[in-house]
Write a protein that holds these residues in place. Structure first.
Motif, mmCIF file in Angstrom:
data_model
loop_
_atom_site.group_PDB
_atom_site.id
_atom_site.type_symbol
_atom_site.label_atom_id
_atom_site.label_comp_id
_atom_site.label_asym_id
_atom_site.label_seq_id
_atom_site.Cartn_x
_atom_site.Cartn_y
_atom_site.Cartn_z
ATOM 1 N N ALA B 39 0.671 -1.336 0.033
ATOM 2 C CA ALA B 39 -0.187 0.016 0.016
ATOM 3 C C ALA B 39 0.908 1.473 -0.001
ATOM 4 O O ALA B 39 0.647 2.128 -0.635
ATOM 5 N N LEU B 40 1.938 1.235 0.638
ATOM 6 C CA LEU B 40 2.785 2.390 0.814
ATOM 7 C C LEU B 40 3.389 2.429 -0.521
ATOM 8 O O LEU B 40 3.575 3.653 -1.115
ATOM 9 N N ASN B 275 7.044 7.170 15.873
ATOM 10 C CA ASN B 275 7.953 8.240 15.127
ATOM 11 C C ASN B 275 6.655 9.413 14.694
ATOM 12 O O ASN B 275 5.714 9.299 14.910
ATOM 13 N N ILE B 276 7.265 10.521 13.951
ATOM 14 C CA ILE B 276 6.350 11.440 13.512
ATOM 15 C C ILE B 276 5.756 10.890 12.349
ATOM 16 O O ILE B 276 6.114 9.822 11.727
ATOM 17 N N ALA B 277 4.215 11.062 12.464
ATOM 18 C CA ALA B 277 3.436 10.234 11.457
ATOM 19 C C ALA B 277 3.861 11.064 9.850
ATOM 20 O O ALA B 277 3.837 12.122 9.758
ATOM 21 N N THR B 278 4.009 9.977 8.983
ATOM 22 C CA THR B 278 4.287 10.597 7.504
ATOM 23 C C THR B 278 3.395 11.621 7.029
ATOM 24 O O THR B 278 3.688 12.522 6.386
ATOM 25 N N GLU B 279 1.964 11.335 7.364
ATOM 26 C CA GLU B 279 1.006 12.061 6.718
ATOM 27 C C GLU B 279 0.915 13.486 7.340
ATOM 28 O O GLU B 279 0.680 14.443 6.644
ATOM 29 N N ALA B 298 -3.986 8.682 -0.721
ATOM 30 C CA ALA B 298 -3.355 7.357 -0.574
ATOM 31 C C ALA B 298 -2.590 7.276 0.630
ATOM 32 O O ALA B 298 -2.904 5.892 1.047
ATOM 33 N N LEU B 299 -2.005 8.109 1.079
ATOM 34 C CA LEU B 299 -1.183 7.769 2.205
ATOM 35 C C LEU B 299 -2.068 7.438 3.384
ATOM 36 O O LEU B 299 -2.028 6.645 4.410
ATOM 37 N N LEU B 300 -3.395 8.313 3.383
ATOM 38 C CA LEU B 300 -4.162 8.339 4.706
ATOM 39 C C LEU B 300 -4.998 6.957 4.492
ATOM 40 O O LEU B 300 -5.149 6.024 5.463
ATOM 41 N N ALA B 301 -5.126 6.326 3.388
ATOM 42 C CA ALA B 301 -5.570 5.075 3.029
ATOM 43 C C ALA B 301 -4.533 4.130 3.796
ATOM 44 O O ALA B 301 -5.224 2.973 4.464
ATOM 45 N N ALA B 302 -3.454 4.109 3.429
ATOM 46 C CA ALA B 302 -2.351 3.343 3.850
ATOM 47 C C ALA B 302 -2.397 3.340 5.666
ATOM 48 O O ALA B 302 -2.333 2.321 6.034
ATOM 49 N N GLY B 303 -2.506 4.598 6.114
ATOM 50 C CA GLY B 303 -2.507 4.843 7.451
ATOM 51 C C GLY B 303 -3.764 3.924 8.149
ATOM 52 O O GLY B 303 -3.612 3.304 9.174
ATOM 53 N N HIS B 304 -4.913 3.829 7.396
ATOM 54 C CA HIS B 304 -5.799 3.094 7.986
ATOM 55 C C HIS B 304 -5.730 1.698 7.969
ATOM 56 O O HIS B 304 -6.150 0.846 8.754
ATOM 57 N N LEU B 305 -5.015 1.357 6.721
ATOM 58 C CA LEU B 305 -4.666 -0.317 6.589
ATOM 59 C C LEU B 305 -3.943 -0.448 7.848
ATOM 60 O O LEU B 305 -3.934 -1.616 8.391
ATOM 61 N N ALA B 306 -3.169 0.480 7.910
ATOM 62 C CA ALA B 306 -1.954 0.165 9.340
ATOM 63 C C ALA B 306 -2.784 0.015 10.598
ATOM 64 O O ALA B 306 -2.176 -1.013 11.166
ATOM 65 N N GLU B 307 -3.661 0.821 10.806
ATOM 66 C CA GLU B 307 -4.362 0.649 12.032
ATOM 67 C C GLU B 307 -5.131 -0.773 12.036
ATOM 68 O O GLU B 307 -5.223 -1.572 12.951
#
Lengths: 331, 331
Positions: B39-40, B275-279, B298-307
């Motif tokens: 995803a990233l 760490n500091i959040a990429t988004e 797309a990055l926020l979507a990857a963040g939700h996937l990470a959760e």
């Protein structure tokens, strides 16, 4: 070296009780609200906004504002303030005059769309309301010293807010102040409407450090003798960076909430963090050698109490991690 | 105007997979780790640290590093990296040489106490280890280009870290690089040990913007031609402000983790943000006109996937609030 513009001391107003409880869905017992205010009184904070005298229909969380204001334990050198937007609010505040420091604010809004959402009236109508409210303040011998600009950095309903809109909103506020003084002088002077502070609120978390830098510089160039206050929300994670950018411009007055309580009930992002957390601003400042007068350990204890009161984990990172081990600040 | 030192573009290395999964207690399926990496790869990020080839006894969360490295879907223009601290790690990384971009780092530590806690050896012993590791890198034709300083801004076990300790640690790293080149040249040159980057890591969240400013300036004054990278943690809420302070000093390379995954397993503050959040770094940069090349949605979507993958809410505020409505950036 830009760091040289940093202030040597900052003044923090903790709005945790007011901002925090307005957004909570659960009905929080008045006694718990009072406990949090009393805990904050023990931290070294010199200004606490304790409640909101707004319509219980619109903001059910503050239906008990009168009870809370009547029951916290005041400490003599602390400024306890409240918020209101209409005559009914003024009257409720006046009933607590012995306990609260009543000062009048001229609330203006940089975004028409947010004005309608948050205050239920357009900007023209709001200015009318502020005109009569300012007169009411002076009639009640409440000093009016502040212009507060909501949505000064952007708006979820309108998008970006140009600095020209912020400056125009401040000019509207100044016009109301001048007019009130003039008419008040004509009928016999009672109060005093001398604007000593302009507050810029990032109500919905649109600011960034470059925008803070530009906006503060623009406002200061127009009103060089008026103090600037920043009221920042950490909605999108840039709140503390924005505070730092403000400090780099010499801003030395900040609104915060313990634990990062709050968030605006009309700002349309449920679950997002609220205001910048008082303890994180204290850490930021003290670690850079800027005095706050706040005992960080006592403040963190108040933050943990706030979490118990609202029954959920608050967004403050520092509340999770704890202060720097073995580091103390001169309070 | 100090804002003029801001870079026009920054390069972000997302270490979410590596940092994130090393700290999680639950055993996360390799396939889920791979899904997050893939995803990233779709976000526009050009550098992703995918795994850690460390002892499964010390870091059980990366027992499956070999599987993960073998199974993500590489995209040709992305630099996929990994972390290791010993010969066993090098060997595991070499087995994935076709899929990973292998570069050697000389890891030094500004705090003796943290060195013992994190690497299980004192600083002198670590330098010995780095000496042989650097030679092993060159023997394996792995370019060594980076000195990375852990605990560069403070240490939970030792307290404040003086800038002189950071400079000394970097000098130690440079000495290892020089020695390796010298001895390597004597036996016939194979690899290359030319330090082009110094990474400063705030491993335990002790930095503040003024300290970042001073430290970056000190390092740059000693090594003006070497790029500086900041590896920041948001442990105590100052991470994004620290990144901004770095940008104000022209720093244009940052390590982050999607969603704010991670945190150091040996840093002694359970529950604190990583760490500091990429988004949030992307938002900070793009809102100030600094290009990141990253598609924030797309990055926020990857963040939700990470959760979903780690099964808990991550600390990123932006992940809660969402991007600024109607605002897009040129990717």
């Amino acid at each position: 070296m830009f760091v040289s513009d940093l202030p040597t001391r900052i003044a923090i107003t903790d709005e945790g009780p007011r901002e925090g409880f307005q957004i909570e869905k659960e009905c929080i017992p008045s006694a718990d609200k009072v406990r949090l205010i009393d805990a904050l009184s023990e931290t070294g904070l010199k200004a606490i906004q304790v409640c909101s005298f707004v319509s219980p229909r619109l903001v059910p969380g503050w239906a008990d504002a009168d009870d809370v204001a009547a029951n916290f334990k005041p400490t003599s050198d602390i400024n306890y303030s409240a918020l209101w937007f209409n005559q009914r609010g003024i009257d409720r505040a006046l009933a607590q005059r012995e306990r609260l420091t009543l000062t009048g604010t001229i609330h203006v809004v940089a975004s028409e769309a947010f004005c309608v959402k948050n205050l239920g009236r357009g900007r023209d109508e709001n200015l009318q309301q502020m005109r009569s409210q300012t007169k009411a303040h002076l009639d009640a011998d409440i000093t009016v010293g502040k212009i507060s600009v909501m949505a000064a950095f952007g708006c979820n309903f309108q998008g970006r807010v140009d600095t020209s809109e912020v400056l125009a909103a401040i000019r509207d506020g100044h016009a109301i102040a001048s007019e009130a003084n003039f008419s008040d002088a004509a009928i016999g002077f009672r109060g005093n409407c001398s604007i000593t502070e302009i507050a810029l609120a990032d109500t919905m978390g649109w600011a960034n450090p470059a925008l803070i830098t530009r906006t503060v510089a623009s406002v200061r160039s127009q009103w060089p003798d008026t103090a600037i206050r920043l009221h920042l929300h950490d909605t999108r994670g840039l709140g503390i960076a924005n505070a730092y950018a403000g400090m780099c411009q010499g801003v030395d007055r900040f609104d915060t909430t313990v634990g990062g309580l709050g968030g605006c009930p009309f700002a349309a992002h449920p679950g997002a963090p609220g205001n910048i957390a008082t303890e994180e601003l204290v850490l930021l400042a003290e670690e850079m050698g800027i005095a706050t007068g706040v005992d960080l350990d006592a403040l963190l204890a108040a933050g943990h109490l706030a979490e118990k009161v609202v029954g959920r984990q608050l967004p403050s990172a520092l509340l999770r991690a704890g202060a720097l081990p073995e580091v103390t600040y001169h309070v």
